[in-house]
Structure formats: structure tokens, C-alpha cells
Design a protein around this motif. Structure first.
Motif, mmCIF file in Angstrom:
data_model
loop_
_atom_site.group_PDB
_atom_site.id
_atom_site.type_symbol
_atom_site.label_atom_id
_atom_site.label_comp_id
_atom_site.label_asym_id
_atom_site.label_seq_id
_atom_site.Cartn_x
_atom_site.Cartn_y
_atom_site.Cartn_z
ATOM 1 N N THR A 52 43.507 -10.050 8.640
ATOM 2 C CA THR A 52 42.991 -10.928 7.592
ATOM 3 C C THR A 52 43.275 -10.381 6.190
ATOM 4 O O THR A 52 43.006 -9.222 5.896
ATOM 5 N N ILE A 53 43.814 -11.253 5.356
ATOM 6 C CA ILE A 53 44.062 -10.902 3.950
ATOM 7 C C ILE A 53 43.411 -11.980 3.083
ATOM 8 O O ILE A 53 42.920 -12.986 3.616
ATOM 9 N N LEU A 54 43.414 -11.771 1.796
ATOM 10 C CA LEU A 54 42.925 -12.814 0.901
ATOM 11 C C LEU A 54 44.130 -13.452 0.220
ATOM 12 O O LEU A 54 44.927 -12.770 -0.434
ATOM 13 N N LEU A 55 44.263 -14.754 0.427
ATOM 14 C CA LEU A 55 45.364 -15.507 -0.161
ATOM 15 C C LEU A 55 44.738 -16.399 -1.230
ATOM 16 O O LEU A 55 43.954 -17.287 -0.897
ATOM 17 N N ASN A 56 45.071 -16.124 -2.468
ATOM 18 C CA ASN A 56 44.417 -16.813 -3.588
ATOM 19 C C ASN A 56 42.898 -16.759 -3.437
ATOM 20 O O ASN A 56 42.192 -17.737 -3.638
ATOM 21 N N GLY A 57 42.408 -15.601 -3.005
ATOM 22 C CA GLY A 57 40.962 -15.405 -2.924
ATOM 23 C C GLY A 57 40.321 -15.908 -1.642
ATOM 24 O O GLY A 57 39.135 -15.721 -1.422
ATOM 25 N N ARG A 58 41.097 -16.551 -0.764
ATOM 26 C CA ARG A 58 40.540 -17.094 0.472
ATOM 27 C C ARG A 58 41.134 -16.354 1.674
ATOM 28 O O ARG A 58 42.315 -16.036 1.680
ATOM 29 N N THR A 59 40.308 -16.112 2.697
ATOM 30 C CA THR A 59 40.824 -15.365 3.839
ATOM 31 C C THR A 59 41.908 -16.157 4.578
ATOM 32 O O THR A 59 41.830 -17.379 4.692
ATOM 33 N N ALA A 60 42.880 -15.426 5.052
ATOM 34 C CA ALA A 60 43.926 -16.027 5.877
ATOM 35 C C ALA A 60 44.360 -14.992 6.899
ATOM 36 O O ALA A 60 44.310 -13.789 6.638
ATOM 37 N N ARG A 61 44.764 -15.459 8.073
ATOM 38 C CA ARG A 61 45.251 -14.554 9.120
ATOM 39 C C ARG A 61 46.756 -14.392 8.893
ATOM 40 O O ARG A 61 47.517 -15.325 9.122
ATOM 41 N N SER A 62 47.138 -13.219 8.471
ATOM 42 C CA SER A 62 48.543 -13.060 8.098
ATOM 43 C C SER A 62 49.464 -13.059 9.311
ATOM 44 O O SER A 62 50.668 -13.192 9.158
ATOM 45 N N CYS A 63 48.898 -12.949 10.525
ATOM 46 C CA CYS A 63 49.761 -13.036 11.717
ATOM 47 C C CYS A 63 50.112 -14.465 12.032
ATOM 48 O O CYS A 63 51.042 -14.730 12.781
#
Ligand code: FES
Ligand code: FES
Lengths: 165, 774
Positions: A52-63
Motif C-alpha cells: 500500500t502506498i499513498l497516491l495523491n494522498g489516497r491509499t492504493a495497492r501498488s501491486c
């Protein structure tokens, strides 16, 4: 097969421009192209939350994302959480003080998930914390230390706000 | 002098690195020129291979090499993984070959290895390897595998029995002849895995100039990896270095040596490039060892007062297709059954079945949760039949502390007679019940029933052999900077060895733990090692650190006496300096370390050997026995079958505690795995042994909402057989969990006379039982 595109992304405030294969996952891009290896991969099918990362401040599963989908966007990874090289963010400090990690493999995903959550819900109940991290698997801690850390961090962050206000 | 570190509840030194993304796990290594590998694995549980065609794979862009058996050096083609723990009871010790080209015996068995410039290209090419299979029937369920007409796990065998043995003591027939009451029941425990969030991973690099092979592996046992690489590949031991860097969880399966750990170094050397292989989660489900599957057909005999007279029965253990760890798990099961009770007679016959599944080797708890499940269920049944409270029947049978040390009459896996070294089992049970508010429970239950809510309470006790030998060593060295460094052989996969081993050493030098570094899991840093498994590091490495640090302290005092021209008895070490008591005279450990580095032409102060360091390899005389009691309160919804764990209480005795904070975490994490075993985790295979639940979407790990908080109370019965009094603490939480949870569910659903004889139990199974009972 190897269709390539050039993408630019900002990660932890730093701009990166890279030519990548269109099929490259965002997790692999962050880990193996940008060499920010703090983001982890535990399942590659969207269940464990370690990536999990923050994409534009929102969590996203980078996988579950491709690197090209992040073109032009802003990413924050675990490496970007602490204010500087020597200090920990209050959430990180709370993790250490509450034994919120053992092997540390799920930890980056837990931290990014909780940063978003505590931003939305600065005064959560234990139940709410547990729901918030229900998409992040930890095999080591039994979650008890993580939940305690999140509740403790909420207090610390509120204290900070009051102190700063 | 700083606060005492040993026993202190201090936060971990490991954390800041791991919290900021600065850990270094095996997949984090990016070496110049590194290639990546992917495996071609059998998609079938059992098949004959007629031919393998790698032409298309070899032609794929980016591919550097494709290996099948035929591409391996001749001496390796038929080589199997060394058999780690032989035992005369084993009749068919099948071991896996590096790659297979004749008969695959489980889905996931490696057939070919593709090396390419990227993992993406390696995986593409792997799909292009064409294999002509004749699919064979598979042996799936371990009990049916022992039937006369069962399909063979290995086509050329005449039966699927891998081992058979009986353990026991006392006169069992007599016990049953004189019983007031007996009860016989069959139990079944599922197969599940360790499922560390980090999968396995190996990076290998051969340095031609130094003729040195370095292997980084996500392993619990770097010395075991090294020994096997040396044995299998025939390389010189001092030309191989194995490092377990940060490891993202272990839980048993990463103890074992796997073929990938031989193949990746082999091809790295052959290709002259570093090679990385990282297991993906699907491979992890297919090719990383698992545990648990057992059937127990058991009978208990008690007298009119509920005192145990005897237990006897038969157990069937699923070993999977190979036996890399021999019969360790089922043997531990067999010797764990008597637990904390005075059991005058016991006999268990075990048959180990070969099935077409990935091998069974220890997973956290290692054979014990199954045995405790069987024993504790029997205790519950005897209590229910006699009309005695489930708690009371246990109290009547617990070994009183005056009888410690208690010789059980069995031989443990370390070959030594099982003697419980210390423990206060009655107190442990009392304490667990106290924090669970057992006294108030029946009133709570009545109130709940009046509101049509169904709560229940369950209890389970266990005893666990920990601190397994033969040794784990430590070097303690004071560097010329004054910083203290500890080296030890076992890897760390989250246990916090840096912190706890530093706590053992710190007090010897009057320093804080932040003045100490611990380098673990590196065969280049200490001559010998074993590994981090069997709850053995605190006991073995901890004791070695204690002995080595004590010796370094004595040496520092001796040299300081010479340097300060004082008598040794007048010296003490405070804040990292040797001081003359009552005088303003001192010398720092850094200066002493520099003094004993030696200067050309000058003799060493005090006539000591050079270096301010010492190495010890503590070897325990036998295992030491940890114990505990779990008390669980659940609420069950009879309509949906949902189980909510309201309160989980655990009294835990792992001897003297080095750091209660860390031990709490170990217990909590271990309980979560036990909850998974009881309610969620279930590795399902079809009738031909093909895996059905090979992702986290089908195989459910406990997540935060369904994992309970655990109230832990520590009883500290020091072990008399190691200098620290410690015992292992990493597995205890898992062991009684399924037994205690099932007991609680039965209690909650007693209006429907629900009986549970297996684990896991899912909501739909509960609903069925409720329907059958109403
Ligand atoms: S690696 Fe992305 S969710 Fe598991
Ligand atoms: S700390 Fe190991 S998986 Fe969470």
C-alpha cells in the motif's frame, strides 16, 4: 510485448522520469526501478496490503496498478513518512512504543493505510481502527500492538495539533 | 550506572530502520549484472513426465538460460535434498531431487528453471516450456492414503506408509480394565501453513576473484543452508557465505532447506552473474512446506473422581510427498500429548502417510496444537460424562509443582528422556482463570442467555519443549570504538534478537542497549550456528551471550587492573568504563579494547590473549519446558455460525523473561495463528491432491477485526538448566488455541449439544451442527 512509455511521477517530493514497460506494476517500478524498497510485496493479488502506498494522498495497492497509471501523479511511500533522517513521525514512534511491528514486512502498508485513516478519522475507536486495517495482513503481531499504536498515534497527533494551534 | 536492562520492558532497537523503509530484505538486493529466475512447476499433483521441450523458452527475448535435469551437471541430476533427521522408524524416506524429469509427486514440484534479464521475461519464458505429462492418480487424504487400494504417492512404492512407531509408558490395558469411565473419539486437524508475509527469496553472487559464493536467503537457518549447499554442490565450506538479512516472518517453513537454495547459487556460479529468485504467493502455496494434517483415534480412561488412568490410541500423520525433516512433527505430537497432567499410562501408535502434497515440516507449534487438541478434547469429554466442571477435572490432574522436575517416561525429539525442568501448572491455570474472570462467567452466561445471546468459555493447557539443542553460539566483542558487537548464527525473522540479546549483555558493561549491535544470521561472522526455530534462541544464543559477555567483562577487568595498577577486586564496570571503586580513577572499554589489539614489539597488558572478545557455544543438557493455560470466552451466533472471541486470556510461563514487551508480542502473534487454525485457515485439496485454496482469497488468514486482544499474565518459573533461567516463548500462544476455542464454542452452543471434533470449524459447519442438534 515490451511496449514502453515514458512516465513522470513524484515520489516523496522528488520527481522521477523513467521509460518503463507498460506492463510493469507500480510496486515493481517503485521497488526495482526507483529502488525505494521500503514498499513491500506480499501477495501480488491485492489481499495482503503490504504494497500500500499513498497516491495523491489516497491509499492504493501498488501491486494492482501499473506504473504507467501513475503517470503525472504524486506518490508517498514509507520512506516519505518521517519528517527527516533522524526523527520518526508520531505514528512511527507510536509503532515502536507499542510493539506494533515484529518482522516489519507488513509495516509500510500498515503505516500508509493508517496515515490516510487518521487523516480522515482523527479520533477513532478500536473497532474503527481494526476495520481500517482489515485489508492489511500481519502474520507476526496479532494486530494488538498495531491497534494500540494507531490509537496512541491518534492521541499524539491531536496533541500536536492542539500544541500547534 | 544505567537502569538494569535484563528483564526490562524496553522498546526494540530494530524498529526505526524497519519503520522508515530502511530494512533490507532479500528482494531488496539489486546487484550489478543481476539476472532473475522463475521456476516451471508441476501443475499436477502426480504425473509421469514423458518429455520436456525448452526450445521456445530459450528463444524468448531476454532469456539467458533454461535448466532442466538434463542441463544440470551430471553429479547433480539424481541428487536429492539431504535427509536432515533420520530415524529408524522411517521406512520410505523419499527426498526431493533438485529438478524432476521422471515423476512429479506434488503440484508445485520444480521441473525447470528459467534465468532471464528480468523476472517478467523469465516468467514469460517459463510458460513456453512444454512438458508432456501422463497424469497419475494422487494420494490425497492421509487416512485413505493408507488404505489397501489407495493410489500410490510414488508410483514405484507398494504402499504409502512412510514411517510407523509407537510411544508410551505404563500399563495401558490395566488402566482401561480398571477404569470407571472411558471415552473414545476421532479427531481431525487440518493442514495449514506458516504464511509469512514475505515469501521465500534467494540471491546468490559468485565472486571469481575471491572464489567466494555469497548467498542471501530469506531463511531462519543460514547455517543449515550453508551446510546443505556445501554437501550438495560439493563446494568448500570456507568458500560459501550465507546471510539471512532482514527476514519478513518465518514461523517454521523458512527453517527448512529447499532445492531453490541450491539451484540459485549453482546457476549464479555457472552464469557468472548474480541471480535472484523471489517466490510469488502462488508458489508459496504450492512449494513451501506446511503442517498439521493429522487424524487421532483416541480413548481416555478415568476413575470416578475424574483422575486420569490412561490414554491410548492411533494417530495418522500426513507427511506430504517427501520427508525432509523426517518425523519431527508427528514425533513431537506424540510426546506432547500427556501435557501438564499426571497420566499414569499412555500409548500412541503413529503411522505417517505419504501423500501427493508439498512436504510437511514444522509450522509454529510444530505438531503440538494437534496433540493438545486431542488431549484437551478428551479431558472435556471425561468431565462432561462425569458431570464435573471442565476446569475442575483439569485441576485434579495437574502435576503439582512439588513434583518438579517431573520425569514423564518418554523420550523427546532431542533423544533425551523428557523431564519437565520447572513450572507451576496449578498456579498457571488459576492465574489464567483469574484474568478471565472465570468466577463471574456463569452469571454472565445466564444473563446473555436471557437476552438470547450465546456465550461460552473454554480452557486448554499445554506443555512445550523449547530451547532445543545442540547449541547456538555467540561472540561478544568490544570494538576499539568502545561499541559492543554481538554475533550469532540464527537469523531474525521478527523476534527482536538485537534488542533481547543486547539486554543480556548490557548489564555486564553497565551500558544501555543502544551501545550494542547484534549481527545475526551471517555465516561469515561466527564459525558455527544452527538456526532460529524450535523456540531456541533465547535459551541457546541468550545463554551464550551471557557466558561470552561475562568472560569479556572478566578480561576487561584483568587488563584494566594492569593499566590502572589496581587490584581486580577493587574494580567495577560503570557506564562502559572500568572504575576503581571509591577512587577517581578509570579507564574506558574503548581504551582497553585498543590496548589488547596489540602493538608491534610490546607485550599485551596483563599477559592476556589479544582482542577484547569471547565466543561461547552454550549447549543445553536437554530441552526446557514452557507451559501455559488459555481461557477463551466466545459468543456464537447460532443462525450464522459466526464466532466472536470476546476475551482471550493466557497465562504463560516461559521462565525468566528477558523483555516482557517482546514476549507479550510473541504470545499475541502466536495466538492469532492459533485463532487462524481454529476458525479460518484451511488448505484444501481435491481428491487427487490438487490444491484448491492456493491464494489469500481462498485460504483465509486472520485479519484485524476477527483477531482478539490477548490478556497475558506471565508466570516466571526459571529453568534450572540454563544460566539465564529462560525458556522459549515464540510458539506457546498457538498451541492451546484451537482446543480452547472449540471448548468455548461447545459451551456456548450447549443448548444444542454441539460437539466439535476437528479444526478448523467454519460458520457453515457450526450452523449445520446447530441444526442437527435442534
Ligand atoms: S502485495 Fe499488493 S496487496 Fe499484497
Ligand atoms: S510485523 Fe511481520 S507481518 Fe506484520
Amino acid at each position: 510485448m515490451s511496449d514502453r512509455r515514458t512516465i513522470s511521477v513524484t515520489i516523496n517530493g522528488e520527481a522521477y522520469e523513467r521509460e518503463v514497460e507498460t506492463r510493469l506494476t507500480l510496486a515493481d517500478f517503485i521497488r526495482h526501478e526507483v529502488l525505494l524498497t521500503g514498499t513491500h510485496v506480499g501477495c501480488e493479488h491485492g489481499v495482503c496490503g503490504a504494497c500500500t502506498i499513498l497516491l495523491n494522498g489516497r491509499t492504493a495497492r501498488s501491486c494492482l496498478m501499473l506504473a504507467v497509471q501513475a503517470n503525472g501523479q504524486e506518490i508517498m511511500t514509507v520512506e516519505g513518512i518521517a519528517p527527516n533522517d533522524t526523527e520518526l513521525h508520531p505514528l512511527q514512534q507510536a509503532f515502536q512504543d507499542n510493539h506494533g511491528l515484529q518482522c516489519g514486512f507488513c509495516t509500510p502498508g500498515m503505516l500508509t493505510t493508517l496515515i490516510e485513516f487518521l487523516g480522515d478519522n482523527p479520533d477513532p475507536t478500536e473497532r474503527e481502527v481494526r476495520e481500517a486495517i482489515s485489508g492489511n495482513l500481519c502474520r507476526c503481531t496479532g494486530y494488538q500492538g498495531i491497534v494500540a499504536a494507531a490509537l496512541d498515534a491518534a492521541k499524539r497527533l491531536k496533541g500536536k495539533e492542539t500544541a500547534g494551534a | 550506572m544505567g537502569a538494569k536492562m535484563f528483564g526490562a520492558r524496553v522498546a526494540r532497537l530494530e524498529d526505526p530502520r524497519l519503520l522508515t523503509g530502511r530494512g533490507s530484505y532479500t528482494d531488496d538486493f539489486h546487484l550489478p549484472g543481476m539476472l532473475e529466475a522463475a521456476f516451471v512447476r508441476s501443475p499436477h499433483s502426480h504425473a509421469k513426465i514423458n518429455g520436456i521441450d525448452t526450445a521456445a523458452a530459450k528463444a524468448h527475448p531476454g532469456v539467458v538460460a533454461v535448466y532442466t535435469v538434463a542441463d544440470l551437471p551430471e553429479y547433480l541430476r539424481d541428487m536429492t535434498v539431504p535427509f536432515q533427521v533420520p530415524n529408524p522408524a522411517i521406512s520410505q524416506p523419499f527426498q526431493q531431487r533438485l529438478l524432476e524429469d521422471r515423476e512429479v509427486c506434488f503440484a508445485g514440484e520444480p521441473i525447470a528453471l528459467v534465468v532471464a534479464d528480468s523476472r517478467y521475461n523469465a516468467e514469460d519464458a517459463a510458460t513456453l516450456v512444454e512438458i508432456d505429462f501422463d497424469i497419475l492418480p494422487g494420494a490425497s487424504d492421509c487416512k485413505s492414503a493408507l488404505d489397501d487400494n489407495a493410489p500410490m504417492c510414488h508410483a514405484n512404492s507398494s504402499n504409502n506408509e512412510g514411517a510407523k512407531y509407537t510411544v508410551g509408558y505404563g500399563d495401558v490395558s490395566d488402566a482401561f480394565a480398571n477404569a470407571h469411565l472411558t471415552h473414545r473419539e476421532e479427531y481431525w486437524i487440518h493442514r495449514g501453513g506458516g504464511f509469512a508475509i514475505e515469501n521465500r527469496a534467494v540471491v546468490a553472487e559468485y565472486n571469481e576473484l575471491q572464489d567466494m559464493l555469497t548467498i542471501w536467503s530469506a531463511t531462519q537457518s543460514p547455517f543449515l543452508v550453508k551446510q546443505n549447499v556445501v554437501d550438495m554442490l560439493g563446494w568448500e565450506s570456507d568458500k560459501v557465505r550465507v546471510i539471512a538479512p532482514d527476514v519478513g516472518g518465518g514461523f517454521g517453513p523458512k527453517t527448512i532447506y529447499y532445492v531453490e537454495e541450491a539451484l540459485i547459487p549453482l546457476v549464479a556460479k555457472e552464469l557468472g552473474h548474480p541471480v535472484k529468485w523471489v517466490e510469488d504467493r502462488r508458489e508459496n502455496f504450492l512449494a513451501t512446506n506446511m503442517e498439521r494434517d493429522q487424524y487421532w483415534d483416541m480413548e481416555i480412561a478415568v476413575d470416578a473422581g475424574g483422575k486420569l488412568l490412561g490414554v491410548r490410541g492411533k494417530m495418522t500423520h500426513d507427511s506430504g510427498a517427501y520427508m525432509p525433516w523426517g518425523i519431527i512433527s508427528p514425533y513431537i505430537s506424540a510426546t506432547t500429548l500427556p501435557g501438564p497432567y499426571i497420566l499414569p499410562a499412555y500409548e500412541l501408535e503413529t503411522r505417517v502417510a505419504l501423500t501427493n502434497k508439498v512436504a510437511v515440516t514444522p509450522v509454529r507449534g510444530a505438531g503440538r496444537p494437534q496433540a493438545v487438541f486431542a488431549m484437551e478434547r478428551l479431558m472435556d469429554r471425561a468431565a462432561d460424562k462425569l458431570g464435573i466442571d471442565r476446569v475442575e477435572i483439569r485441576r485434579r490432574n495437574l502435576i503439582p509443582t512439588e513434583q518438579m522436575p517431573y520425569a514423564l517416561g518418554l523420550i523427546f525429539r532431542d533423544g533425551k528422556p523428557m523431564t519437565y525442568d520447572s513450572g507451576d501448572y496449578p498456579k498457571c491455570q488459576v492465574e489464567a482463570l483469574r484474568i478471565a474472570d472465570y468466577e463471574g462467567f456463569r452469571a454472565r452466561q445466564e444473563t446473555a442467555r436471557a437476552e438470547d445471546r450465546h456465550i461460552g468459555l473454554g480452557i486448554a493447557n499445554y506443555v512445550e519443549g523449547t530451547g532445543l539443542g545442540p547449541f547456538e553460539g555467540a561472540t561478544v566483542r568490544i570494538q576499539p570504538s568502545g561499541r559492543i558487537c554481538i554475533y550469532t548464527g540464527g537469523g531474525d525473522s521478527g523476534q527482536g534478537h538485537w534488542t533481547t540479546l543486547a539486554q543480556v549483555a548490557a548489564d555486564k558493561f553497565g551500558v544501555g542497549i543502544e551501545d550494542i549491535d547484534v549481527q545475526k544470521g551471517d555465516t561469515g561472522k561466527i564459525a558455527s550456528g544452527v538456526g532460529t526455530f524450535a523456540s531456541r534462541i533465547a535459551v541457546n544464543a541468550g545463554s551464550s551471550v551471557h557466558l561470552a559477555a561475562t568472560e569479556v567483562r572478566e578480561k576487561a577487568l584483568k587488563v584494566a587492573a594492569y593499566m590502572l595498577e589496581a587490584a581486580e577486586e577493587d574494580l567495577d564496570i560503570v557506564d562502559g568504563r572500568v572504575v576503581v571503586k571509591g577512587a577517581d580513577l578509570s579507564v574506558g572499554l574503548a581504551e582497553i579494547a585498543r590496548a589488547v589489539q596489540g602493538m608491534p614489539g610490546f607485550s599485551l597488558p596483563g599477559g592476556v590473549e589479544p582482542g577484547l572478545e569471547a565466543t561461547h557455544y552454550f549447549s543445553p543438557s536437554q530441552s526446557c519446558y514452557c507451559n501455559g493455560t488459555a481461557v477463551v470466552e466466545v459468543e456464537v451466533d447460532p443462525e450464522t455460525g459466526w464466532v466472536d472471541i470476546l476475551k482471550y486470556s493466557m497465562a504463560h510461563d516461559s521462565g525468566t523473561l528477558i523483555n516482557p514487551f517482546v514476549v507479550d508480542g510473541q504470545v499475541q502473534g502466536a495466538v492469532a495463528q492459533g485463532v487462524g487454525n481454529a476458525l479460518l485457515e484451511w488448505m484444501i485439496y481435491d481428491d487427487n491432491a490438487n490444491p484448491v485454496s492456493a491464494s489469500f482469497a481462498e485460504y483465509l488468514l486472520p485479519s484485524a477485526p476477527e483477531t482478539p486482544n490477548v490478556d497475558v499474565v506471565h508466570i516466571e518459573s526459571p529453568s534450572p538448566i540454563n544460566p539465564l533461567g529462560v525458556k522459549g516463548a515464540g510458539e506457546g500462544g498457538t498451541i492451546p488455541a484451537p482446543a480452547a476455542i472449540m471448548s468455548a464454542i461447545e459451551d456456548a452452543l450447549s443448548p444444542w449439544n454441539v460437539v466439535i471434533s476437528g479444526a478448523p470449524i467454519t460458520p457453515s459447519m457450526i450452523v449445520e451442527k446447530v441444526r442437527a442438534g435442534s
